[in-house]
Scaffold this motif. Structure first.
Motif, mmCIF file in Angstrom:
data_model
loop_
_atom_site.group_PDB
_atom_site.id
_atom_site.type_symbol
_atom_site.label_atom_id
_atom_site.label_comp_id
_atom_site.label_asym_id
_atom_site.label_seq_id
_atom_site.Cartn_x
_atom_site.Cartn_y
_atom_site.Cartn_z
ATOM 1 N N CYS A 1 76.188 62.406 14.704
ATOM 2 C CA CYS A 1 76.894 61.121 14.860
ATOM 3 C C CYS A 1 78.012 61.244 15.882
ATOM 4 O O CYS A 1 78.195 60.366 16.727
ATOM 5 N N SER B 1 75.226 51.495 24.737
ATOM 6 C CA SER B 1 74.236 51.060 23.763
ATOM 7 C C SER B 1 74.927 50.749 22.439
ATOM 8 O O SER B 1 75.726 51.559 21.956
ATOM 9 N N VAL B 2 74.630 49.612 21.875
ATOM 10 C CA VAL B 2 75.184 49.256 20.571
ATOM 11 C C VAL B 2 74.741 50.283 19.535
ATOM 12 O O VAL B 2 75.513 50.681 18.664
ATOM 13 N N GLU B 3 73.496 50.752 19.633
ATOM 14 C CA GLU B 3 72.990 51.756 18.699
ATOM 15 C C GLU B 3 73.870 53.006 18.717
ATOM 16 O O GLU B 3 74.237 53.535 17.665
ATOM 17 N N LYS B 4 74.231 53.489 19.902
ATOM 18 C CA LYS B 4 75.079 54.690 20.015
ATOM 19 C C LYS B 4 76.447 54.435 19.397
ATOM 20 O O LYS B 4 76.997 55.300 18.717
ATOM 21 N N VAL C 1 77.237 52.270 16.994
ATOM 22 C CA VAL C 1 77.104 52.132 15.539
ATOM 23 C C VAL C 1 76.909 53.497 14.883
ATOM 24 O O VAL C 1 77.530 53.800 13.864
ATOM 25 N N ILE C 2 76.073 54.332 15.460
ATOM 26 C CA ILE C 2 75.862 55.675 14.895
ATOM 27 C C ILE C 2 77.142 56.493 15.007
ATOM 28 O O ILE C 2 77.522 57.188 14.063
ATOM 29 N N ARG D 1 79.654 56.173 12.269
ATOM 30 C CA ARG D 1 79.323 56.741 10.959
ATOM 31 C C ARG D 1 79.917 58.137 10.726
ATOM 32 O O ARG D 1 79.711 58.719 9.669
#
Length: 187
Positions: free
Chosen positions: A149, A163-166, A168-169, A172
């Protein structure tokens, strides 16, 4: 972009490293010194766990990488982190809290109980499962996910990957730190 929204600058690789020391059967953390640091283990040992021959481990064995249909198992995906290692890597990874998706009452990937999984593994011909070894590797799996993460988050904050994914992860990390620390007492 307003200054309060600017990304932090990536300062390069961390100076903090964790390494497995086979001769001492422990993990070494270069950032932590403890009363028994002369052993190189920082007090966090794998003592009492049996040495086992290495096996081929998938390395990312969890629900997101398993394909099933009405007949049962169809395939297992994402072999890119497959390696020669400890069988407990794959026996513990699906129980890492991140893969439960909030369903803590079913600690095996959010869909089942660990004991059912271990029993099925043994009945299918796997060696007996040492519960202490599984717990040990689940703790390490939680640490591994936290480091992943952090690394993924740094890809976003450095600007290398927008990237939104990066993002968000990367967010965490704190939740994984809490999971990791809550697991250390039983060790």
């Amino acid at each position: 972009m307003p200054s309060r929204w600017r990304r932090p600058r990536f300062s390069g690789p961390s100076r903090w490293t964790i390494t497995w020391t086979p001769s001492a059967r422990c993990w070494t953390n270069t950032a932590i010194r403890s009363p028994d640091s002369n052993t190189g283990c920082g007090g966090w040992r794998r003592a009492g766990l049996a040495d086992e021959p290495p096996v081929f481990a998938h390395g990312d064995y969890r629900m997101g990488n398993i394909m099933v249909d009405g007949r049962g198992l169809v395939g297992i995906l994402d072999w890119e982190v497959g390696h020669r290692g400890d069988r407990y890597v794959d026996l513990s990874w699906p129980s890492v809290r991140a893969w439960r998706f909030g369903r803590d009452a079913t600690p095996l990937a959010g869909v089942g109980q660990r004991e059912d999984f271990y029993r099925a593994y043994e009945e299918a011909g796997g060696a007996p499962v040492d519960r202490a070894a599984v717990h040990y590797w689940e703790v390490l799996g939680t640490l591994r996910w936290g480091i992943m993460c952090m690394t993924i988050g740094q890809q976003f904050t450095s600007g290398r990957e927008r990237s939104v994914e990066k993002a968000v992860i990367g967010r965490r990390v704190a939740e994984t730190e809490l999971d990791f620390l809550s697991m250390l007492d039983p060790l």
